[in-house]
Write a protein that holds these residues in place. Structure first.
Motif, PDB file in Angstrom:
ATOM      1  N   LEU A 102       0.758  -1.108   0.037  1.00  0.00           N
ATOM      2  CA  LEU A 102       0.071  -0.292  -0.034  1.00  0.00           C
ATOM      3  C   LEU A 102       0.843   1.322  -0.196  1.00  0.00           C
ATOM      4  O   LEU A 102       0.599   2.148  -0.976  1.00  0.00           O
ATOM      5  N   LYS A 103       1.703   1.268   0.868  1.00  0.00           N
ATOM      6  CA  LYS A 103       2.552   2.524   1.056  1.00  0.00           C
ATOM      7  C   LYS A 103       3.563   2.673  -0.169  1.00  0.00           C
ATOM      8  O   LYS A 103       3.637   3.836  -0.540  1.00  0.00           O
ATOM      9  N   ASP A 104       4.339   1.724  -0.433  1.00  0.00           N
ATOM     10  CA  ASP A 104       5.412   2.042  -1.390  1.00  0.00           C
ATOM     11  C   ASP A 104       4.896   1.648  -2.750  1.00  0.00           C
ATOM     12  O   ASP A 104       5.727   1.918  -3.748  1.00  0.00           O
ATOM     13  N   SER A 105       3.749   1.242  -3.032  1.00  0.00           N
ATOM     14  CA  SER A 105       3.420   1.075  -4.644  1.00  0.00           C
ATOM     15  C   SER A 105       2.080   1.874  -4.844  1.00  0.00           C
ATOM     16  O   SER A 105       1.932   2.678  -5.538  1.00  0.00           O
ATOM     17  N   VAL A 106       0.969   1.511  -4.195  1.00  0.00           N
ATOM     18  CA  VAL A 106      -0.479   1.998  -4.271  1.00  0.00           C
ATOM     19  C   VAL A 106      -0.213   3.570  -4.207  1.00  0.00           C
ATOM     20  O   VAL A 106      -0.711   4.244  -4.960  1.00  0.00           O
ATOM     21  N   ALA A 107       0.057   3.936  -2.866  1.00  0.00           N
ATOM     22  CA  ALA A 107       0.041   5.280  -2.500  1.00  0.00           C
ATOM     23  C   ALA A 107       1.055   6.002  -3.370  1.00  0.00           C
ATOM     24  O   ALA A 107       0.836   7.288  -3.839  1.00  0.00           O
ATOM     25  N   LYS A 108       2.065   5.538  -3.740  1.00  0.00           N
ATOM     26  CA  LYS A 108       3.128   6.576  -4.525  1.00  0.00           C
ATOM     27  C   LYS A 108       2.432   6.471  -5.898  1.00  0.00           C
ATOM     28  O   LYS A 108       3.103   7.648  -6.740  1.00  0.00           O
ATOM     29  N   GLU A 109       1.942   5.662  -6.476  1.00  0.00           N
ATOM     30  CA  GLU A 109       1.349   5.755  -7.890  1.00  0.00           C
ATOM     31  C   GLU A 109       0.031   6.499  -7.992  1.00  0.00           C
ATOM     32  O   GLU A 109       0.039   6.860  -8.984  1.00  0.00           O
ATOM     33  N   TYR A 110      -0.517   6.854  -6.682  1.00  0.00           N
ATOM     34  CA  TYR A 110      -1.630   7.733  -7.015  1.00  0.00           C
ATOM     35  C   TYR A 110      -1.533   9.043  -7.417  1.00  0.00           C
ATOM     36  O   TYR A 110      -2.468   9.510  -8.105  1.00  0.00           O
ATOM     37  N   PRO A 111      -0.322   9.807  -6.778  1.00  0.00           N
ATOM     38  CA  PRO A 111      -0.383  11.113  -7.639  1.00  0.00           C
ATOM     39  C   PRO A 111       0.014  11.128  -9.126  1.00  0.00           C
ATOM     40  O   PRO A 111      -0.732  12.009  -9.674  1.00  0.00           O
ATOM     41  N   ARG A 112       0.323  10.191  -9.720  1.00  0.00           N
ATOM     42  CA  ARG A 112       0.653   9.712 -10.999  1.00  0.00           C
ATOM     43  C   ARG A 112      -0.517   9.377 -11.696  1.00  0.00           C
ATOM     44  O   ARG A 112      -1.134  10.027 -12.698  1.00  0.00           O
ATOM     45  N   ALA A 113      -1.289   8.754 -11.165  1.00  0.00           N
ATOM     46  CA  ALA A 113      -2.771   8.391 -11.622  1.00  0.00           C
ATOM     47  C   ALA A 113      -3.518   9.509 -11.688  1.00  0.00           C
ATOM     48  O   ALA A 113      -4.308   9.847 -12.744  1.00  0.00           O
ATOM     49  N   LEU A 114      -3.667  10.630 -10.673  1.00  0.00           N
ATOM     50  CA  LEU A 114      -4.062  11.882 -10.908  1.00  0.00           C
ATOM     51  C   LEU A 114      -3.861  12.563 -11.854  1.00  0.00           C
ATOM     52  O   LEU A 114      -4.677  13.501 -12.598  1.00  0.00           O
ATOM     53  N   GLU A 115      -2.573  12.447 -12.447  1.00  0.00           N
ATOM     54  CA  GLU A 115      -2.036  13.137 -13.669  1.00  0.00           C
ATOM     55  C   GLU A 115      -2.699  12.387 -15.063  1.00  0.00           C
ATOM     56  O   GLU A 115      -2.328  12.871 -15.957  1.00  0.00           O
TER      57      GLU A 115
END
Length: 198
Positions: A62-75
């Motif tokens: 969750l911390k190192d993959s899912v959450a880190k990708e979220y800002p890029r997903a918003l882009e």
């Protein structure tokens, strides 16, 4: 152990619904651990993952993959973008707010880690613009420094904020001082994601 694709996608979709609802980009770093713990304990999220991962492994993912990708997903970037119902307005909004509406994003120059693009002005001038929230200033400053070292003549850093409220004066002074050290322009830009589908 590798997650089956359908399990991974269901978990991502569930986590991103939670992130969307909580406006994850506004959740302070100090409060994010509690959200991870809630998700791990949530049977709808953790249940399907438990045959493949321990609670600790789920939390790390969750911390190192899912959450880190979220800002890029918003882009709108990357394979996880399809799991969020929100989007930032995009690089043009950054460029117009920082440099003016007569500036345009050069096609094919949008990159990530950190987010950046080249912008072209009405007189043919070009600027490489890096953007992200204040908490990412270290990465933005490093990337802008590298661009200057590699010979990019004009570089700018746009610090994004989620509302019209300006950054505290002391924090903004620090940003300006750090940017001045490396000879780059600094801007503060309101940049907030919005819902794009239901």
């Amino acid at each position: 152990m590798r997650l089956p694709e359908h399990v991974r996608e269901e978990a991502l979709a569930y986590a991103y619904r939670i992130f969307d609802h909580r406006r994850w980009e506004r959740v302070p770093t100090s409060e994010r651990g509690a959200v991870f713990n809630e998700l791990v304990a949530d049977p709808e999220f953790g249940g399907p993952l438990h045959p493949y991962m321990t609670d600790g492994e789920i939390r790390v993912w969750l911390k190192d993959s899912v959450a880190k990708e979220y800002p890029r997903a918003l882009e709108g970037i990357g394979g996880t973008a399809k799991f969020t119902a929100r989007r930032y307005p995009g690089p043009s909004a950054i460029i117009h707010a920082a440099l003016g509406v007569e500036w345009t994003v050069v096609s094919g120059t949008i990159e990530q880690k950190p987010m950046r693009c080249e912008a072209r002005g009405p007189n043919g001038d070009s600027v490489t613009v890096f953007w992200g929230p204040l908490r990412g200033l270290r990465d933005l400053h490093w990337a802008a420094s590298r661009a200057r070292v590699l010979g990019t003549a004009r570089v700018a850093i746009a610090i994004t904020r989620p509302s019209m409220r300006p950054l505290p004066a002391g924090e903004w002074s620090d940003v300006e001082a750090l940017c001045n050290l490396i000879g780059v322009n600094s801007y503060s830009v309101m940049y907030a994601p919005r819902t794009v589908n239901s």
